[in-house]
Motif scaffolding. Structure first.
Motif, PDB file in Angstrom:
ATOM      1  N   PHE A 176      80.054-100.568 -74.589  1.00 28.48           N
ATOM      2  CA  PHE A 176      80.620-100.114 -73.323  1.00 28.48           C
ATOM      3  C   PHE A 176      79.520 -99.679 -72.373  1.00 28.48           C
ATOM      4  N   ASP A 177      79.751 -99.928 -71.082  1.00 25.68           N
ATOM      5  CA  ASP A 177      78.926 -99.352 -70.026  1.00 25.68           C
ATOM      6  C   ASP A 177      79.638 -98.112 -69.521  1.00 25.68           C
ATOM      7  N   VAL A 178      78.874 -97.058 -69.269  1.00 26.41           N
ATOM      8  CA  VAL A 178      79.438 -95.791 -68.821  1.00 26.41           C
ATOM      9  C   VAL A 178      78.788 -95.413 -67.500  1.00 26.41           C
ATOM     10  N   VAL A 179      79.619 -95.093 -66.520  1.00 21.22           N
ATOM     11  CA  VAL A 179      79.152 -94.556 -65.246  1.00 21.22           C
ATOM     12  C   VAL A 179      79.829 -93.214 -65.075  1.00 21.22           C
ATOM     13  N   CYS A 180      79.034 -92.169 -64.852  1.00 19.61           N
ATOM     14  CA  CYS A 180      79.648 -90.855 -64.699  1.00 19.61           C
ATOM     15  C   CYS A 180      78.927 -90.047 -63.631  1.00 19.61           C
ATOM     16  N   THR A 181      79.671 -89.149 -63.041  1.00 22.17           N
ATOM     17  CA  THR A 181      79.128 -88.184 -62.099  1.00 22.17           C
ATOM     18  C   THR A 181      79.410 -86.800 -62.658  1.00 22.17           C
ATOM     19  N   VAL A 182      78.402 -85.927 -62.593  1.00 17.99           N
ATOM     20  CA  VAL A 182      78.525 -84.590 -63.164  1.00 17.99           C
ATOM     21  C   VAL A 182      78.144 -83.568 -62.101  1.00 17.99           C
ATOM     22  N   LYS A 183      78.919 -82.500 -62.029  1.00 15.53           N
ATOM     23  CA  LYS A 183      78.623 -81.407 -61.101  1.00 15.53           C
ATOM     24  C   LYS A 183      78.754 -80.088 -61.838  1.00 15.53           C
ATOM     25  N   GLY A 184      77.938 -79.116 -61.443  1.00 10.43           N
ATOM     26  CA  GLY A 184      78.049 -77.759 -61.953  1.00 10.43           C
ATOM     27  C   GLY A 184      77.374 -77.568 -63.297  1.00 10.43           C
ATOM     28  N   GLY A 185      77.115 -76.311 -63.610  1.00  5.23           N
ATOM     29  CA  GLY A 185      76.548 -75.964 -64.908  1.00  5.23           C
ATOM     30  C   GLY A 185      75.108 -76.402 -65.083  1.00  5.23           C
ATOM     31  N   GLY A 186      74.638 -76.266 -66.320  1.00  8.65           N
ATOM     32  CA  GLY A 186      73.289 -76.700 -66.666  1.00  8.65           C
ATOM     33  C   GLY A 186      73.343 -77.993 -67.442  1.00  8.65           C
ATOM     34  N   LEU A 187      72.199 -78.424 -67.930  1.00  9.34           N
ATOM     35  CA  LEU A 187      72.127 -79.710 -68.626  1.00  9.34           C
ATOM     36  C   LEU A 187      72.952 -79.723 -69.901  1.00  9.34           C
ATOM     37  N   SER A 188      72.948 -78.621 -70.646  1.00 14.75           N
ATOM     38  CA  SER A 188      73.711 -78.572 -71.894  1.00 14.75           C
ATOM     39  C   SER A 188      75.213 -78.669 -71.624  1.00 14.75           C
ATOM     40  N   GLY A 189      75.689 -77.915 -70.645  1.00 18.61           N
ATOM     41  CA  GLY A 189      77.096 -77.973 -70.283  1.00 18.61           C
ATOM     42  C   GLY A 189      77.479 -79.331 -69.734  1.00 18.61           C
ATOM     43  N   GLN A 190      76.579 -79.948 -68.968  1.00 18.00           N
ATOM     44  CA  GLN A 190      76.852 -81.263 -68.414  1.00 18.00           C
ATOM     45  C   GLN A 190      76.936 -82.313 -69.507  1.00 18.00           C
TER      46      GLN A 190
END
Length: 174
Positions: A105-119
């Motif tokens: 699978f190819d995955v495209v995601c957008t992440v907002k907020g928190g730090g790297l671990s939470g993201q």
């Protein structure tokens, strides 16, 4: 008294008739899970992608999943550049390892907020939900590993009169 017994016997007969109808449904955890996945249909958009939202701490990830070569893109960047620590990349790849679909699978995601671990946790949560929507047969192993459950633990707020959430200021005797 005899009339009450007849009434109760009639009630028992009525209940056993209903019980017989309800016991005709499959019982047991394995058959129930199979019946549940058999009833679920894949959920995909017009472009053939499965979409899901994942959350962890203060991070929110929107994840799109489609068949491909295994590329994972986070906020327009490759996963290796966005998550430089190998542990975070391992967390994101856990749903693929559990379902044995690495590189499919190819995955495209957008992440907002928190730090790297939470993201990273939010991406894993969203990816697991998207995989369950793509193919309902992938849902039981993901659920067994706990990837579909949102981890609700967040940082406790700081309280008035305290140095941190619970830590008191240093005591001075004099």
């Amino acid at each position: 008294m005899a009339e009450e017994r007849v009434g109760l016997e009639g009630l028992k007969d009525a209940m056993t008739g209903q019980a017989a109808a309800t016991t005709a449904a499959p019982t047991g955890s394995a058959t129930t899970a199979e019946a549940e996945t058999a009833q679920r249909q894949p959920i995909r958009d017009a472009f053939g992608r499965a979409y899901a939202t994942g959350r962890r701490k203060n991070a929110v990830a929107r994840v799109w999943l489609k068949p491909g070569s295994g590329r994972i893109t986070v906020n327009g960047r490759d996963i290796v550049t966005y998550f430089p620590r190998p542990v975070l990349r391992m967390v994101i790849n856990q749903p693929f390892v559990v379902t044995q679909t690495m590189g499919q699978f190819d995955v495209v995601c957008t992440v907002k907020g928190g730090g790297l671990s939470g993201q990273a946790g939010a991406v894993r949560h969203g990816l697991s939900h998207a995989m369950g929507r793509w193919d309902p047969l992938l849902r039981p192993p993901l659920k067994a590993q706990g990837f579909l459950t949102r981890d609700s633990r967040v940082v406790e707020r700081k309280k008035y009169g305290k140095a941190k959430a619970r830590r008191s200021f240093q005591f001075s005797k004099r």
